[in-house]
Design a protein around this motif. Structure first.
Motif, PDB file in Angstrom:
ATOM      1  N   ASN A  22       0.713  -1.244  -0.297  1.00  0.00           N
ATOM      2  CA  ASN A  22      -0.490   0.195   0.395  1.00  0.00           C
ATOM      3  C   ASN A  22       0.556   1.116  -0.304  1.00  0.00           C
ATOM      4  O   ASN A  22       1.716   1.816   0.822  1.00  0.00           O
ATOM      5  CB  ASN A  22      -0.861   0.451   1.618  1.00  0.00           C
ATOM      6  CG  ASN A  22      -1.678   1.299   1.524  1.00  0.00           C
ATOM      7  OD1 ASN A  22      -1.965   1.964   1.062  1.00  0.00           O
ATOM      8  ND2 ASN A  22      -2.404   1.279   2.329  1.00  0.00           N
ATOM      9  N   LYS A  61      -0.326   4.503  -0.537  1.00  0.00           N
ATOM     10  CA  LYS A  61      -0.501   5.761   0.376  1.00  0.00           C
ATOM     11  C   LYS A  61      -0.256   6.695  -0.995  1.00  0.00           C
ATOM     12  O   LYS A  61      -0.270   6.746  -2.172  1.00  0.00           O
ATOM     13  CB  LYS A  61       0.092   5.929   0.973  1.00  0.00           C
ATOM     14  CG  LYS A  61       0.312   4.603   2.420  1.00  0.00           C
ATOM     15  CD  LYS A  61       0.109   4.413   3.868  1.00  0.00           C
ATOM     16  CE  LYS A  61      -0.091   3.461   4.461  1.00  0.00           C
ATOM     17  NZ  LYS A  61       0.184   3.809   6.032  1.00  0.00           N
ATOM     18  N   HIS A 110      -9.892   0.991   4.162  1.00  0.00           N
ATOM     19  CA  HIS A 110      -8.989   1.255   5.864  1.00  0.00           C
ATOM     20  C   HIS A 110      -8.139   2.159   6.677  1.00  0.00           C
ATOM     21  O   HIS A 110      -9.273   2.940   6.607  1.00  0.00           O
ATOM     22  CB  HIS A 110      -7.082   1.809   3.998  1.00  0.00           C
ATOM     23  CG  HIS A 110      -6.219   1.672   5.062  1.00  0.00           C
ATOM     24  ND1 HIS A 110      -5.447   2.708   5.672  1.00  0.00           N
ATOM     25  CD2 HIS A 110      -5.265   0.685   4.934  1.00  0.00           C
ATOM     26  CE1 HIS A 110      -4.341   2.417   5.942  1.00  0.00           C
ATOM     27  NE2 HIS A 110      -3.559   1.364   5.770  1.00  0.00           N
ATOM     28  N   GLU A 134      -5.435  -5.013  10.500  1.00  0.00           N
ATOM     29  CA  GLU A 134      -4.791  -3.929  10.791  1.00  0.00           C
ATOM     30  C   GLU A 134      -5.386  -3.369  11.793  1.00  0.00           C
ATOM     31  O   GLU A 134      -6.103  -1.986  12.084  1.00  0.00           O
ATOM     32  CB  GLU A 134      -5.128  -3.145   9.196  1.00  0.00           C
ATOM     33  CG  GLU A 134      -4.303  -3.976   7.831  1.00  0.00           C
ATOM     34  CD  GLU A 134      -4.099  -2.361   6.865  1.00  0.00           C
ATOM     35  OE1 GLU A 134      -2.949  -2.898   6.993  1.00  0.00           O
ATOM     36  OE2 GLU A 134      -4.850  -1.277   6.579  1.00  0.00           O
ATOM     37  N   ALA A 139      -0.401   0.072  15.128  1.00  0.00           N
ATOM     38  CA  ALA A 139       0.445  -0.733  14.932  1.00  0.00           C
ATOM     39  C   ALA A 139       0.654  -0.424  13.636  1.00  0.00           C
ATOM     40  O   ALA A 139       2.064  -1.149  12.525  1.00  0.00           O
ATOM     41  CB  ALA A 139       0.190  -1.994  14.592  1.00  0.00           C
ATOM     42  N   ILE A 140      -0.188   0.597  12.615  1.00  0.00           N
ATOM     43  CA  ILE A 140      -0.016   1.044  11.696  1.00  0.00           C
ATOM     44  C   ILE A 140       0.955   2.256  11.539  1.00  0.00           C
ATOM     45  O   ILE A 140      -0.243   3.166  11.914  1.00  0.00           O
ATOM     46  CB  ILE A 140      -1.702   1.017  11.054  1.00  0.00           C
ATOM     47  CG1 ILE A 140      -2.124  -0.233  10.775  1.00  0.00           C
ATOM     48  CG2 ILE A 140      -0.898   2.085   9.044  1.00  0.00           C
ATOM     49  CD1 ILE A 140      -3.923  -0.076  10.539  1.00  0.00           C
ATOM     50  N   GLY A 162      -1.761  -6.326   8.988  1.00  0.00           N
ATOM     51  CA  GLY A 162      -1.189  -5.505   8.214  1.00  0.00           C
ATOM     52  C   GLY A 162      -0.583  -4.484   9.655  1.00  0.00           C
ATOM     53  O   GLY A 162      -1.027  -4.712  10.736  1.00  0.00           O
ATOM     54  N   SER A 178       2.820  -2.348  10.264  1.00  0.00           N
ATOM     55  CA  SER A 178       3.745  -2.240  11.364  1.00  0.00           C
ATOM     56  C   SER A 178       5.229  -3.450  10.393  1.00  0.00           C
ATOM     57  O   SER A 178       5.703  -4.371  11.204  1.00  0.00           O
ATOM     58  CB  SER A 178       4.457  -1.307  12.354  1.00  0.00           C
ATOM     59  OG  SER A 178       4.202  -0.763  12.248  1.00  0.00           O
ATOM     60  N   VAL A 179       4.597  -4.086   9.046  1.00  0.00           N
ATOM     61  CA  VAL A 179       5.478  -5.432   8.843  1.00  0.00           C
ATOM     62  C   VAL A 179       6.495  -5.132   8.163  1.00  0.00           C
ATOM     63  O   VAL A 179       6.995  -4.449   7.368  1.00  0.00           O
ATOM     64  CB  VAL A 179       4.828  -5.907   8.095  1.00  0.00           C
ATOM     65  CG1 VAL A 179       5.279  -7.364   7.366  1.00  0.00           C
ATOM     66  CG2 VAL A 179       2.910  -6.333   8.567  1.00  0.00           C
ATOM     67  N   LEU A 211      -0.130  -7.141   4.410  1.00  0.00           N
ATOM     68  CA  LEU A 211      -1.094  -5.276   3.691  1.00  0.00           C
ATOM     69  C   LEU A 211       0.758  -5.125   4.480  1.00  0.00           C
ATOM     70  O   LEU A 211       0.741  -4.417   5.661  1.00  0.00           O
ATOM     71  CB  LEU A 211      -2.091  -5.217   4.030  1.00  0.00           C
ATOM     72  CG  LEU A 211      -2.591  -3.784   3.797  1.00  0.00           C
ATOM     73  CD1 LEU A 211      -2.303  -3.504   1.993  1.00  0.00           C
ATOM     74  CD2 LEU A 211      -4.264  -3.468   3.935  1.00  0.00           C
ATOM     75  N   VAL A 212       1.479  -3.997   3.580  1.00  0.00           N
ATOM     76  CA  VAL A 212       2.327  -3.146   4.466  1.00  0.00           C
ATOM     77  C   VAL A 212       2.014  -1.772   3.822  1.00  0.00           C
ATOM     78  O   VAL A 212       2.017  -1.813   2.235  1.00  0.00           O
ATOM     79  CB  VAL A 212       3.992  -4.226   4.267  1.00  0.00           C
ATOM     80  CG1 VAL A 212       5.535  -3.587   3.641  1.00  0.00           C
ATOM     81  CG2 VAL A 212       3.575  -5.776   3.472  1.00  0.00           C
ATOM     82  N   GLY A 213       2.569  -0.741   4.051  1.00  0.00           N
ATOM     83  CA  GLY A 213       2.627   0.811   3.859  1.00  0.00           C
ATOM     84  C   GLY A 213       4.132   1.046   3.512  1.00  0.00           C
ATOM     85  O   GLY A 213       4.462   0.035   3.209  1.00  0.00           O
ATOM     86  N   GLY A 214       4.284   1.310   4.786  1.00  0.00           N
ATOM     87  CA  GLY A 214       5.970   2.413   5.248  1.00  0.00           C
ATOM     88  C   GLY A 214       7.170   1.129   4.042  1.00  0.00           C
ATOM     89  O   GLY A 214       7.701   1.504   3.292  1.00  0.00           O
TER      90      GLY A 214
END
Ligand code: PEP
Length: 251
Positions: A8, A10, A97, A170, A174-175, A213, A215-216, A234-237
């Motif tokens: 993701n 963003k 989300h 998620e 933790a996001i 999801g 902070s993976v 599901l991974v952001g950063g």
């Protein structure tokens, strides 16, 4: 069921940056991708076309959108429809989300409308759910997940194809915080999600994917992906750099 590794992005990346990261990711992972894994990139709308091109025709790499509106077309300034996303080659989309719920004010009812509409339009939908820290501290994990999943799937036909609907657990705390849920917390929440999916969809609920999801990172992905009822992440950063995300995909 194939495990899903979703990136993701963003509100990050220009078209060129997105195309470059997607191409690098394919180069780093295509040859080594274990069987039974699928990679999904969710870029900003403006880069969907470029990322589609960079991903090529390998069916293990999919394109998705971070959001859409629950209408076919019309006077909805600033919105985008599932049909427009399918037209550009996206096959997946997120609903619910935490940033859409808690920053942009989407409620359970809207998330439910979008989930049903997206599925009906032919998208695969990943319904995101998760509790805030104060809800967890108040012992409301099960209550929140049950409410969000029930409302989020309210108008979804009970015979929906299980591969078309996934849930991403998620925890809001933790996001993007660096604070990852521990294995016991993930196991507990994913078991609750699984039970809820089976309660709503019968046996098909066992074949729906549940992603984690929050902070993976490359160094915790192997453990998380190996847990019971974890069918992907599901991974952001950590999905913004091809090198980091490739290490998660191959973990
Ligand atoms: C997300 O955006 O869904 C997410 C989990 O972000 P991060 O990996 O940065 O916590």
């Amino acid at each position: 069921m194939r495990k899903l590794f979703a990136a993701n992005w963003k509100m990050h990346k220009t078209r060129n940056e997105a195309a470059q990261t997607a191409a690098e990711l394919v180069t780093l992972t295509a040859a080594a991708l274990p069987t039974g894994r699928e990679v999904l990139i969710l870029p900003p709308f403006t880069a969907l076309g470029e990322v589609k091109e960079a991903l090529g025709t390998d069916a293990r790499f999919a394109l998705g959108a971070q959001n859409f509106y629950a209408q076919k077309q019309g006077a909805f300034t600033g919105e985008i429809s599932p049909g427009m996303l399918l037209d550009v080659g996206a096959t997946y989309a997120l609903t619910g989300h935490s940033e859409r719920r808690h920053v942009l004010g989407e409620d359970d009812a809207l998330v439910g409308q979008k989930t049903a509409f997206g599925l009906q339009a032919g998208l695969r939908v990943i319904l995101c759910v998760g509790e805030k820290i104060e809800e967890r501290k108040a012992g409301k994990l099960a209550e929140v997940l049950t409410r969000q999943i029930t409302a989020g799937t309210k108008d979804v036909p009970r015979d929906v194809a299980p591969e078309a609907l996934s849930v991403a657990y998620e925890p809001v705390w933790a996001i993007g915080t660096g604070e990852v849920a521990g294995p016991a917390e993930i196991l507990e929440a994913h078991a609750l999600v699984r039970a809820q999916l089976v309660a709503l969809f019968g046996q098909a609920g066992n074949s729906m994917r549940i992603l984690y999801g929050g902070s993976v990172k490359p160094d915790n992905a192997t453990e998380i992906v190996g847990l019971d009822n974890v069918d992907g992440v599901l991974v952001g950063g950590a999905s913004l750099k091809a090198d980091d995300f490739s290490r998660i995909v191959l973990a």
